[in-house]
Design a protein around this motif. Structure first.
Motif, PDB file in Angstrom:
ATOM      1  N   GLU A 103      32.069  34.958 -15.943  1.00 51.91           N
ATOM      2  CA  GLU A 103      31.940  36.344 -16.399  1.00 51.91           C
ATOM      3  C   GLU A 103      32.416  37.313 -15.325  1.00 51.91           C
ATOM      4  N   MET A 104      32.157  36.995 -14.054  1.00 54.88           N
ATOM      5  CA  MET A 104      32.593  37.861 -12.957  1.00 54.88           C
ATOM      6  C   MET A 104      34.111  38.028 -12.984  1.00 54.88           C
ATOM      7  N   ALA A 105      34.830  36.925 -13.112  1.00 54.98           N
ATOM      8  CA  ALA A 105      36.288  36.985 -13.143  1.00 54.98           C
ATOM      9  C   ALA A 105      36.773  37.698 -14.403  1.00 54.98           C
ATOM     10  N   ALA A 106      36.091  37.459 -15.522  1.00 55.97           N
ATOM     11  CA  ALA A 106      36.501  38.094 -16.773  1.00 55.97           C
ATOM     12  C   ALA A 106      36.324  39.610 -16.707  1.00 55.97           C
ATOM     13  N   VAL A 107      35.216  40.070 -16.133  1.00 55.14           N
ATOM     14  CA  VAL A 107      34.967  41.505 -16.012  1.00 55.14           C
ATOM     15  C   VAL A 107      35.993  42.146 -15.085  1.00 55.14           C
ATOM     16  N   ASN A 108      36.396  41.449 -14.049  1.00 55.02           N
ATOM     17  CA  ASN A 108      37.337  41.992 -13.079  1.00 55.02           C
ATOM     18  C   ASN A 108      38.785  41.705 -13.440  1.00 55.02           C
ATOM     19  N   GLY A 109      39.018  40.946 -14.497  1.00 55.36           N
ATOM     20  CA  GLY A 109      40.360  40.639 -14.942  1.00 55.36           C
ATOM     21  C   GLY A 109      40.886  41.740 -15.838  1.00 55.36           C
ATOM     22  N   PRO A 110      41.922  41.457 -16.566  1.00 55.10           N
ATOM     23  CA  PRO A 110      42.580  40.159 -16.632  1.00 55.10           C
ATOM     24  C   PRO A 110      43.451  39.884 -15.409  1.00 55.10           C
ATOM     25  N   HIS A 111      43.553  38.597 -15.088  1.00 60.86           N
ATOM     26  CA  HIS A 111      44.432  38.128 -14.020  1.00 60.86           C
ATOM     27  C   HIS A 111      45.513  37.258 -14.651  1.00 60.86           C
ATOM     28  N   TYR A 112      46.664  37.193 -13.978  1.00 62.76           N
ATOM     29  CA  TYR A 112      47.816  36.485 -14.525  1.00 62.76           C
ATOM     30  C   TYR A 112      48.352  35.518 -13.482  1.00 62.76           C
ATOM     31  N   MET A 141      45.479  25.154 -18.700  1.00 59.28           N
ATOM     32  CA  MET A 141      45.520  26.601 -18.649  1.00 59.28           C
ATOM     33  C   MET A 141      45.797  27.108 -20.062  1.00 59.28           C
ATOM     34  N   THR A 142      45.028  28.097 -20.469  1.00 62.99           N
ATOM     35  CA  THR A 142      45.174  28.685 -21.788  1.00 62.99           C
ATOM     36  C   THR A 142      45.875  30.025 -21.663  1.00 62.99           C
ATOM     37  N   THR A 143      46.843  30.265 -22.507  1.00 64.89           N
ATOM     38  CA  THR A 143      47.495  31.577 -22.511  1.00 64.89           C
ATOM     39  C   THR A 143      46.901  32.401 -23.637  1.00 64.89           C
ATOM     40  N   VAL A 144      46.758  33.685 -23.398  1.00 64.25           N
ATOM     41  CA  VAL A 144      46.177  34.606 -24.364  1.00 64.25           C
ATOM     42  C   VAL A 144      47.182  35.721 -24.584  1.00 64.25           C
ATOM     43  N   PRO A 145      47.487  36.071 -25.853  1.00 70.79           N
ATOM     44  CA  PRO A 145      48.421  37.175 -26.065  1.00 70.79           C
ATOM     45  C   PRO A 145      47.841  38.482 -25.498  1.00 70.79           C
ATOM     46  N   LEU A 146      48.696  39.312 -24.970  1.00 70.17           N
ATOM     47  CA  LEU A 146      48.270  40.565 -24.364  1.00 70.17           C
ATOM     48  C   LEU A 146      48.568  41.742 -25.276  1.00 70.17           C
ATOM     49  N   PRO A 147      47.685  42.763 -25.261  1.00 68.88           N
ATOM     50  CA  PRO A 147      48.054  43.991 -25.961  1.00 68.88           C
ATOM     51  C   PRO A 147      49.277  44.595 -25.300  1.00 68.88           C
ATOM     52  N   GLU A 148      50.057  45.330 -26.041  1.00 66.82           N
ATOM     53  CA  GLU A 148      51.295  45.914 -25.513  1.00 66.82           C
ATOM     54  C   GLU A 148      51.038  46.725 -24.249  1.00 66.82           C
ATOM     55  N   SER A 149      49.889  47.438 -24.174  1.00 67.84           N
ATOM     56  CA  SER A 149      49.589  48.270 -23.011  1.00 67.84           C
ATOM     57  C   SER A 149      49.344  47.426 -21.762  1.00 67.84           C
ATOM     58  N   MET A 150      49.127  46.140 -21.916  1.00 71.88           N
ATOM     59  CA  MET A 150      48.834  45.275 -20.783  1.00 71.88           C
ATOM     60  C   MET A 150      49.951  44.257 -20.562  1.00 71.88           C
ATOM     61  N   SER A 151      51.174  44.601 -20.922  1.00 77.59           N
ATOM     62  CA  SER A 151      52.262  43.657 -20.744  1.00 77.59           C
ATOM     63  C   SER A 151      52.453  43.360 -19.263  1.00 77.59           C
ATOM     64  N   VAL A 152      52.893  42.170 -18.962  1.00 82.03           N
ATOM     65  CA  VAL A 152      53.092  41.734 -17.582  1.00 82.03           C
ATOM     66  C   VAL A 152      54.538  41.324 -17.391  1.00 82.03           C
ATOM     67  N   PRO A 153      54.972  41.225 -16.153  1.00 84.66           N
ATOM     68  CA  PRO A 153      56.358  40.828 -15.908  1.00 84.66           C
ATOM     69  C   PRO A 153      56.669  39.455 -16.507  1.00 84.66           C
ATOM     70  N   PRO A 154      57.922  39.215 -16.817  1.00 84.24           N
ATOM     71  CA  PRO A 154      58.319  37.919 -17.377  1.00 84.24           C
ATOM     72  C   PRO A 154      57.913  36.780 -16.451  1.00 84.24           C
ATOM     73  N   GLY A 155      57.500  35.678 -17.056  1.00 85.75           N
ATOM     74  CA  GLY A 155      57.146  34.489 -16.292  1.00 85.75           C
ATOM     75  C   GLY A 155      55.660  34.359 -16.010  1.00 85.75           C
ATOM     76  N   PHE A 156      54.892  35.432 -16.169  1.00 84.86           N
ATOM     77  CA  PHE A 156      53.445  35.377 -15.953  1.00 84.86           C
ATOM     78  C   PHE A 156      52.737  35.034 -17.254  1.00 84.86           C
ATOM     79  N   VAL A 157      51.600  34.354 -17.150  1.00 81.13           N
ATOM     80  CA  VAL A 157      50.724  34.087 -18.292  1.00 81.13           C
ATOM     81  C   VAL A 157      49.322  34.555 -17.918  1.00 81.13           C
ATOM     82  N   ARG A 158      48.583  34.986 -18.908  1.00 80.19           N
ATOM     83  CA  ARG A 158      47.207  35.435 -18.661  1.00 80.19           C
ATOM     84  C   ARG A 158      46.312  34.226 -18.436  1.00 80.19           C
ATOM     85  N   LEU A 159      45.477  34.309 -17.395  1.00 83.24           N
ATOM     86  CA  LEU A 159      44.527  33.241 -17.118  1.00 83.24           C
ATOM     87  C   LEU A 159      43.276  33.420 -17.962  1.00 83.24           C
ATOM     88  N   GLU A 160      42.766  32.326 -18.484  1.00 78.60           N
ATOM     89  CA  GLU A 160      41.459  32.363 -19.118  1.00 78.60           C
ATOM     90  C   GLU A 160      40.462  32.302 -17.973  1.00 78.60           C
TER      91      GLU A 160
END
Length: 149
Positions: free
Chosen positions: A24-33, A1-20
């Motif tokens: 393309e379908m998942a990427a367009v409908n993401g980001p998911h964590y 699993m790859t983690t990607v830094p998030l822009p400040e406007s897209m911060s997520v709760p502690p303990g979550f990581v962004r999924l790569e």
């Protein structure tokens, strides 16, 4: 699993990581964590952005349906075998989801056969259950590709 830094406007709760997102379908409908779990699939999540709203100003049902279908991704990350194409997916929307809400769900495998995975999950915003989903995925081997090159 790859983690990607998030822009400040897209911060997520502690303990979550962004999924790569692998498609393309998942990427367009993401980001998911994902919040990984010691055992089991962990909790998937997404933040309701303006682009996910319907004309009523609430999270579009299609967004929740795509998120429901991402439950297979959470199971893939912790299983020696992988989910294949979706056989069936259904759900019930139980409460409105608003812009800015963080939606989470932890899929639960309810049955595994030679050819299929069965699951259910509750989507929540805080302490409120906003949707209930269940589905069946075809089972594939760890090395079987889903995407043709």
């Amino acid at each position: 699993m790859t983690t990607v830094p998030l822009p400040e406007s897209m911060s997520v709760p502690p303990g979550f990581v962004r999924l790569e997102d692998p498609t393309e379908m998942a990427a367009v409908n993401g980001p998911h964590y994902l919040m990984p779990a010691a055992t089991g699939p962990g909790t998937l999540g997404f933040r309701v952005e303006r682009r996910r709203l319907n004309r009523s100003g609430l999270c579009h049902g299609g967004t929740l349906a795509v998120f429901a279908d991402m439950m297979g991704r959470a199971m893939d990350l912790t299983s020696s075998e992988k989910t294949g194409p979706t056989i069936t997916l259904s759900g019930d929307d139980l409460a409105p989801v608003k812009q800015g809400d963080q939606v989470g769900a932890t899929p639960e495998l309810t049955r595994v056969t030679r050819r299929m995975f069965f699951f259910r999950a509750l989507m929540v915003v805080g302490d409120t259950t906003v949707a209930s989903v269940h589905g069946i995925y075809r089972r594939r081997s760890r090395t079987e590709s889903v995407i043709e090159d």
